[in-house]
Every structure is written in C-alpha cells, then in structure tokens.
Design an enzyme around this catalytic site. Structure first.
Site, mmCIF file in Angstrom:
data_model
loop_
_atom_site.group_PDB
_atom_site.id
_atom_site.type_symbol
_atom_site.label_atom_id
_atom_site.label_comp_id
_atom_site.label_asym_id
_atom_site.label_seq_id
_atom_site.Cartn_x
_atom_site.Cartn_y
_atom_site.Cartn_z
ATOM 1 N N ASP A 91 30.288 47.286 6.429
ATOM 2 C CA ASP A 91 28.923 47.180 6.986
ATOM 3 C C ASP A 91 29.024 47.024 8.500
ATOM 4 O OD1 ASP A 91 26.048 46.543 7.315
ATOM 5 O OD2 ASP A 91 26.087 46.068 5.185
ATOM 6 N N GLY A 149 32.138 48.710 10.359
ATOM 7 C CA GLY A 149 32.080 50.142 10.631
ATOM 8 C C GLY A 149 30.654 50.651 10.641
ATOM 9 N N ASP A 150 30.495 51.829 11.232
ATOM 10 C CA ASP A 150 29.212 52.534 11.217
ATOM 11 C C ASP A 150 29.434 53.758 10.343
ATOM 12 O OD1 ASP A 150 27.234 54.439 11.748
ATOM 13 O OD2 ASP A 150 26.887 53.651 13.768
ATOM 14 N N PHE A 151 28.719 53.823 9.216
ATOM 15 C CA PHE A 151 29.054 54.889 8.273
ATOM 16 C C PHE A 151 28.714 56.292 8.778
ATOM 17 C CE2 PHE A 151 25.529 52.635 5.636
ATOM 18 C CZ PHE A 151 24.476 53.314 6.229
ATOM 19 N N HIS A 203 18.646 55.948 0.302
ATOM 20 C CA HIS A 203 17.175 56.033 0.429
ATOM 21 C C HIS A 203 16.671 55.661 1.832
ATOM 22 C CE1 HIS A 203 15.812 51.691 -0.962
ATOM 23 N NE2 HIS A 203 16.695 51.644 0.005
HETATM 24 C C1 LIG Z 1 19.091 48.472 2.199
HETATM 25 S S1 LIG Z 1 20.566 47.602 2.559
HETATM 26 C C2 LIG Z 1 21.439 47.722 1.040
HETATM 27 C C3 LIG Z 1 22.397 46.579 0.785
HETATM 28 C C4 LIG Z 1 23.179 46.586 -0.535
HETATM 29 N N1 LIG Z 1 24.016 47.751 -0.682
HETATM 30 C C5 LIG Z 1 22.267 46.444 -1.734
HETATM 31 O O1 LIG Z 1 22.024 47.398 -2.452
HETATM 32 O O2 LIG Z 1 21.768 45.342 -1.956
HETATM 33 C C6 LIG Z 1 21.380 48.686 3.646
HETATM 34 C C7 LIG Z 1 22.710 48.166 4.202
HETATM 35 O O3 LIG Z 1 23.303 49.201 4.995
HETATM 36 C C8 LIG Z 1 23.818 48.635 6.180
HETATM 37 N N2 LIG Z 1 23.826 49.657 7.239
HETATM 38 C C9 LIG Z 1 22.777 50.206 7.872
HETATM 39 N N3 LIG Z 1 23.176 51.129 8.759
HETATM 40 C C10 LIG Z 1 24.532 51.147 8.687
HETATM 41 C C11 LIG Z 1 25.535 51.903 9.361
HETATM 42 N N4 LIG Z 1 25.201 52.815 10.274
HETATM 43 N N5 LIG Z 1 26.828 51.690 9.043
HETATM 44 C C12 LIG Z 1 27.171 50.758 8.102
HETATM 45 N N6 LIG Z 1 26.260 50.009 7.425
HETATM 46 C C13 LIG Z 1 24.960 50.210 7.728
HETATM 47 C C14 LIG Z 1 22.866 47.507 6.494
HETATM 48 O O4 LIG Z 1 23.453 46.567 7.365
HETATM 49 C C15 LIG Z 1 22.562 46.959 5.101
HETATM 50 O O5 LIG Z 1 23.476 45.975 4.714
#
Ligand SMILES: C[S@@+](CC[C@H](N)C(=O)[O-])C[C@H]1O[C@@H](n2cnc3c(N)ncnc32)[C@H](O)[C@@H]1O
Length: 336
Positions: free
Chosen positions: A199, A225-227, A245
């Site tokens: 994350d 990381g940034d995915f 989503h």
């Molecule tokens: C809607 S939440 C879902 C969390 C978890 N997977 C769940 O289902 O309960 C989205 C997650 O993606 C992470 N996120 C958003 N943009 C991101 C990025 N560019 N790289 C990595 N993680 C990211 C956010 O920090 C957050 O924890």
C-alpha cells in the site's frame, strides 16, 4: 378488478435513511459496545452515552423496532447480530465501515443528485484534493478510513480463508491492504502462509500496529509502493479487494495486467468486491457501491464478473472464474 397496489414499499425505501441514521448514530455513540457488558435500562443508557432525556426512549425503542436491540421488561440488550458485529471489543467488529458511513459518506450522499447531473465526485475531491491524499493527510481520517476497510472486507476474508485451496500455496500479497484485516485473517487461519501488505507509505504504521496486535509480525510484512508506478510483488496469490472499482477502465486493465506480469506460472489473481450480477438486476449492494464510487472517485465504477473475467483473459490469464461468497461479495479468480 385488479388488486390496488400498495405504496408501502415506496414509503419504506423513501425514508430508509432515517432508520439507517439511527443505526449509524448508535454505532457512533458506542451503544452496542456498552450493552455488550450487560443489559441496561433507559436511564443507564442515557447517562453512559451522554444523551438528552427528550428522545432517548424513542431512539432505543426505534432500534428495538428495527431489530437492532432486544427489550425485556425495562432492560435493553444487543441482538446476537449486533453483539457479534457492532461491539468494538469483539474481533468481528464491522462497525468501522459504519463509522465511516456516518462521518463521511452520509453527508456526501446528500449530494447524490448533483453527482448524477455532473458526473463529479461529491467528497473531499470537490474541494480540490485527491481522495487518498485528502484521507491520508489527516491521521484521524486515515485511521477511520483504514479501519472501515477492515469492516468492508472481514467477512470476505473469512470466506476466502475457508474456501480457497491454500494447501497448494505458500505466499500471498494483498494489494491495497489498508489496515491489514484481510491479510491478518488469512495468516491467522493458515499457519504455513506468509504475506505482504502492499500500500501507499502513510498506511505502514496502521498496518504494522494491527499486525503486531495479532502477533503476526513474523509472517506478515508491509511493502510500500504505488501500484501504478511500481511492480507488484511476486507471490503465489495476489489479492485485490475493492481496488479495481476505484479506477477507470484503462486503469483497471493496467492493474490486472501488472498482476499477471508479477505472478509466477500457476499463480492466481483473486479480485474480491461486491461484484454486480451479469444481468445487473439482483445485487443492489454492488450497484449502490458503484454509485458510491461516483460520490468517492473521479472515474471509478463497480463491474460484473463477466467484465472482470474479460480483463483477466485479455491480460493473458489461462482461466478465470467467479465464486460467490456469503452476502453481496464475490471473488473472481484468474489463474496464470
Ligand atoms: C478502497 S481501499 C480497499 C482496502 C482493502 N483492500 C479492502 O478491501 O478492505 C483502497 C486501498 O488502496 C490503496 N491505494 C490507493 N491508491 C494506491 C496506489 N496508487 N498504490 C498502492 N495502494 C493504493 C489505499 O491506500 C487503500 O488502502
């Protein structure tokens, strides 16, 4: 003569937000946590929660009528469901999601009509901030959001822990792991698994604290990381829960392709979300979640199993299938 049709269903749905807000306020006030320690009468509840006497009785009797509390004589207690899922001290506490629904989403959803007319999000983005930037710049909002994600994914995590053929796998990574509820549930259920929570950097302390509270620091680690910019970890199973989503079609396809590239042959990508039924007429929660993505994101939307299977096949996955979990959630599994 045709039977006269009844307006009951319309009226009930039309004012469903009243009942919803009563439940959300009860969670905010910690009512179910108080009652988990034992039944209480009206005065005790009023004193413990700091309520005014005018409406305390209406508030708690409404919760009885809504089947969220039991009342025997003059004593109120939790139902088996509210006791299991809305007591902050219990491991299956799902109230984090409702706390966020109360603190952020409830006012934002008040602007749904504007969102429908403009196609624009109605949350912090409206004030010119980006969603995760806005959430993560404030430690309280950060914690509320990440805890809410545990509430959103905990039941799916238990279902995946019980139904996935884990004996064939050793390692996993949860991409966008938030607080770590999903990863902790899997690692707790299967002692041979080690996992990564992947994350953005601000999530690290919240993830590591939660993992330490569950004594899983040896098998679960955080990877910053940034995915969109960084490669995804190479493990046997990659999970993406409520990630796809948040983004537009191109970004969804990019993330599925990055997962394919990172996996070894025989590895799997598992997407867990409130996947909409292919005919788009049954899973109301999935469809409402997609409207929630209008409120919360620039271009995000929820999708059907066929959509997701299509993206997986396009990315190169040898086979892809959907499996319904309990409730509105499903998983889509792609095997490389
Ligand atoms: C809607 S939440 C879902 C969390 C978890 N997977 C769940 O289902 O309960 C989205 C997650 O993606 C992470 N996120 C958003 N943009 C991101 C990025 N560019 N790289 C990595 N993680 C990211 C956010 O920090 C957050 O924890």
């Amino acid at each position: 003569m045709a039977e006269p049709v009844s307006p009951g269903g319309i009226m009930q749905l039309g004012i469903a937000s009243w009942g919803s807000k009563v439940l959300l306020s009860a969670v905010e006030l910690g009512l179910f946590t108080e009652l988990a320690t034992g039944p209480k009468n009206t005065d005790e509840i009023r004193e413990r929660l700091g309520l005014h006497e005018r409406s305390t009785r209406d508030f708690i009797d409404a919760l009885v009528a809504l089947k969220m509390l039991n009342r025997q004589g003059n004593l109120y207690s939790n139902t088996p469901e509210t006791d299991a899922y809305l007591d902050r001290a219990k491991p299956l506490y799902l109230g984090g999601l409702l706390e966020m629904a109360n603190a952020r989403l409830y006012p934002f959803w008040g602007r749904l009509t504007e969102g429908l007319k403009t196609g624009q999000p109605q949350n912090e983005i409206k004030e010119g901030q980006d969603l995760f930037g806005a959430l993560y710049s404030d430690p309280t909002r950060l914690e509320i959001f990440l805890q809410a994600m545990t509430g959103l994914s905990l039941l799916a995590a238990h279902a995946v822990a019980a139904s996935f053929p884990w004996e064939s796998y050793k390692s996993f990574a949860d991409i966008g792991c938030a607080q770590g509820g999903f990863a902790v549930t899997l690692a707790s259920a299967h002692g041979h698994l080690s996992g990564i929570g992947f994350d953005l950097p601000p999530v690290r302390p919240v993830f590591e604290k939660y993992v330490a509270e569950h004594d899983l620091g040896v098998r679960l680690r955080f990877q910053e990381g940034d995915f969109f910019k960084d490669p995804l970890p190479t493990v046997d199973v990659l999970f993406m829960g409520h990630i796809l989503h948040d983004w537009n079609l191109e970004q969804k396809q990019l993330l599925v392709t990055k997962a394919y590239d990172a996996l070894p042959a025989g590895g799997s990508l598992v997407v867990y979300e409130s996947i909409i039924d292919d005919d788009r007429r049954e899973n109301a929660f999935g469809l409402l979640m997609s409207l929630n993505m209008l409120i919360e994101t620039n271009e995000g939307f929820d999708f059907t199993a066929s959509d997701c299977i299509g993206w997986m096949k396009q990315a190169g996955f040898a086979d892809a299938r959907v499996q319904q979990l309990h409730g509105p959630d499903s998983i889509v599994i792609g095997r490389k």
